[in-house]
Design a protein around this motif. Structure first.
Motif, short mmCIF file in Angstrom:
data_model
loop_
_atom_site.label_atom_id
_atom_site.label_comp_id
_atom_site.label_asym_id
_atom_site.label_seq_id
_atom_site.Cartn_x
_atom_site.Cartn_y
_atom_site.Cartn_z
N GLY A 1 0.73 -0.98 -0.08
CA GLY A 1 -0.55 -0.36 -0.16
C GLY A 1 1.01 1.18 -0.05
N SER A 2 2.04 0.81 -0.36
CA SER A 2 2.87 2.25 -0.21
C SER A 2 4.03 1.50 -1.30
CB SER A 2 4.09 2.53 1.13
OG SER A 2 4.29 3.55 0.60
N HIS A 3 4.97 3.15 -1.57
CA HIS A 3 6.05 3.26 -2.35
C HIS A 3 7.14 3.19 -1.99
CE1 HIS A 3 4.27 4.69 -6.41
NE2 HIS A 3 3.42 3.57 -6.19
N ARG A 4 7.38 3.54 -1.20
CA ARG A 4 8.40 3.77 0.23
C ARG A 4 8.85 2.53 0.79
NH1 ARG A 4 8.54 8.89 4.51
NH2 ARG A 4 7.82 10.26 3.22
N PRO A 5 8.19 1.51 1.62
CA PRO A 5 9.34 0.40 1.58
C PRO A 5 9.35 -0.24 0.62
CG PRO A 5 6.60 0.07 1.93
CD PRO A 5 6.82 1.51 1.40
N VAL A 6 9.21 -0.35 0.04
CA VAL A 6 9.87 -1.01 -1.66
C VAL A 6 10.83 -0.16 -1.83
CG1 VAL A 6 9.75 -2.45 -4.40
CG2 VAL A 6 7.38 -1.65 -1.83
N THR A 7 10.53 1.45 -2.31
CA THR A 7 12.57 1.65 -2.82
C THR A 7 13.18 1.83 -1.93
OG1 THR A 7 10.66 2.96 -3.98
CG2 THR A 7 12.52 3.37 -2.92
N LEU A 8 12.62 1.71 0.03
CA LEU A 8 13.94 1.44 1.00
C LEU A 8 14.69 0.36 0.51
CD1 LEU A 8 12.26 4.12 3.74
CD2 LEU A 8 14.37 4.38 2.09
N PHE A 9 13.51 -1.01 0.63
CA PHE A 9 14.15 -1.96 0.01
C PHE A 9 15.06 -2.50 -0.78
CE2 PHE A 9 14.08 -6.61 -1.55
CZ PHE A 9 13.74 -6.81 0.51
N VAL A 10 15.14 -1.96 -1.46
CA VAL A 10 15.87 -2.09 -2.75
C VAL A 10 17.19 -1.35 -2.39
CG1 VAL A 10 16.06 -1.17 -5.22
CG2 VAL A 10 14.11 -2.21 -5.08
N GLY A 11 17.01 -0.01 -1.98
CA GLY A 11 18.41 0.63 -1.40
C GLY A 11 19.18 -0.59 -0.43
N ALA A 12 18.42 -1.31 0.17
CA ALA A 12 18.98 -1.71 1.26
C ALA A 12 19.57 -2.87 0.73
CB ALA A 12 17.95 -2.06 2.47
N VAL A 13 18.91 -3.63 0.11
CA VAL A 13 19.26 -5.12 -0.31
C VAL A 13 20.65 -4.41 -2.14
CG1 VAL A 13 19.32 -6.54 -2.21
CG2 VAL A 13 17.52 -6.13 -1.04
N ASN A 14 20.73 -3.66 -2.48
CA ASN A 14 22.15 -3.15 -3.29
C ASN A 14 22.99 -2.59 -2.16
OD1 ASN A 14 21.10 -3.43 -5.15
ND2 ASN A 14 20.59 -0.75 -5.27
N LEU A 15 23.24 -2.00 -0.84
CA LEU A 15 23.78 -1.54 -0.19
C LEU A 15 24.23 -2.54 0.62
CD1 LEU A 15 23.19 1.93 0.50
CD2 LEU A 15 24.61 1.02 -0.42
N PHE A 16 24.02 -3.86 0.84
CA PHE A 16 24.23 -4.91 2.44
C PHE A 16 24.54 -5.67 1.44
CE2 PHE A 16 22.09 -1.59 4.26
CZ PHE A 16 23.46 -0.72 5.09
N TRP A 17 23.65 -6.19 0.27
CA TRP A 17 24.17 -7.74 -0.25
C TRP A 17 24.76 -7.67 -1.59
CZ3 TRP A 17 24.19 -12.96 0.82
CH2 TRP A 17 24.23 -13.79 -0.15
#
Length: 339
Positions: A281-297
């Protein structure tokens, strides 16, 4: 100090220019009105990605003036990037048929690839293998695919900006680890320009990027990855790792839609990230999740590949497997009635 000032100037200029574009878009009715294929619900100005284009191209001129960019690098990035941005700008304002648009993309990719010296040898089976003309053809299709997948993946607030910034930061780290004293400025300046735009595009977005901006990011990131591979062949696999979220989601979605016989150039909402945004129901958690995956995985794996601690193909398989499983979980390429 000189480069730090350039980065801050790029960020500030992109932020200011995006605001000016937004004001112009509101006055001239350049508004993206939601429809059944949209992932947003409110009419929103579009075209803000041109701020990224202009600021980065001007920054390339500054790098050249400072002796930090070779003429061939400049011709590759400036020529291909400007061409793709113009095509995207025209398509944003006056629709260009898909066939002509694709032809223009191949022309831009060919220009950039030519000035970079073609596609470099790749480390395969423990040694660098020169693929010859097959490699150059692969490089051409690789650039066109990155250009288009970046367009496809720019469908919710902030995701294209977060992907570009985190990928560029990873690229900066890789270049610095391998002692490339000036090349790191290219992804750094691109990240700065995108950050200035993201101030306006972070969810909830006040302006959208548009095809000019997304296509520009795709072709520039692709060209920088090829440039990196000429410096160190392992770095090509590293860049593919950094771009993994977009590559996996877009490729799986395309294959699924192709299997069903759908028109691949038509707008849709069947990417995994779009299903995820609707589920949460929101764009924000998906966008932040992508950033976290990129940086930490993906970034640690990309560094391991670049340093030779992980075989490139094996490292990519390790990086992509959880991305693939996540894309499948969120129904990438599935029918939209399963949102």
């Amino acid at each position: 100090m000189q480069t730090g000032g350039l980065l801050l100037a790029a960020l500030a200029a992109a932020c200011l220019f995006t605001g000016l574009i937004r004001r112009y878009a509101l006055i001239s009715n350049m508004i993206d009105v939601p429809n059944q294929r949209s992932s947003h619900t409110l009419p929103t100005p579009r075209g803000g990605g041109m701020a990224i284009v202009v600021v980065f191209l001007v920054s390339l001129g500054a790098l050249f003036a400072l002796g930090l960019l070779t003429p061939k690098q400049g011709l590759a990035l400036f020529g291909a990037g400007a061409w793709v941005a113009v095509v995207g700008f025209l398509d944003d304002h006056r629709h260009i048929p898909a066939g002509w648009r694709l032809l223009a993309h191949f022309i831009g990719a060919g220009w950039g690839l030519y000035w970079l010296g073609g596609f470099p040898p790749l480390p395969l089976f423990g040694q660098a293998v020169d693929l010859g003309w097959i490699g150059h053809i692969f490089g051409l299709f690789y650039l066109v695919w990155l250009l288009n997948l970046y367009n496809f993946m720019d469908g919710i607030d902030g995701i294209a900006g977060i992907e570009a910034i985190t990928t560029c930061l990873g690229g900066v780290l890789l270049f610095l680890l391998f002692g490339n004293e000036s090349v790191w400025l290219e992804p750094a300046l691109l990240a700065a320009a995108v950050a200035g735009f993201l101030i306006w595009n972070f969810p909830p977005a006040k302006i959208f990027m548009g095809d000019a901006g997304s296509g520009f990011l795709g072709i520039i990131l692709g060209l920088i990855s090829i440039q990196a591979a000429w410096l160190n062949p392992n770095l090509f696999w590293s860049w593919l790792c950094l771009l993994g979220v977009f590559i996996v989601d877009a490729t799986l979605t395309l294959l699924q839609r192709f299997r069903r016989g759908e028109k691949l150039h038509e707008a849709h909402r069947s990417h995994a990230y779009q299903f995820a945004a609707r589920r949460f129901g929101s764009h924000r958690p998906v966008t932040l999740f992508v950033g976290a995956v990129n940086l930490f995985w993906l970034l640690p794996l990309a560094v391991s590949i670049g340093l030779g601690l992980l075989n490139g193909i094996l490292g990519l398989a390790l990086a992509y497997l959880p991305l693939l499983l996540t894309a499948i979980k969120f129904n990438a390429g599935g029918t939209e009635d399963r949102a």
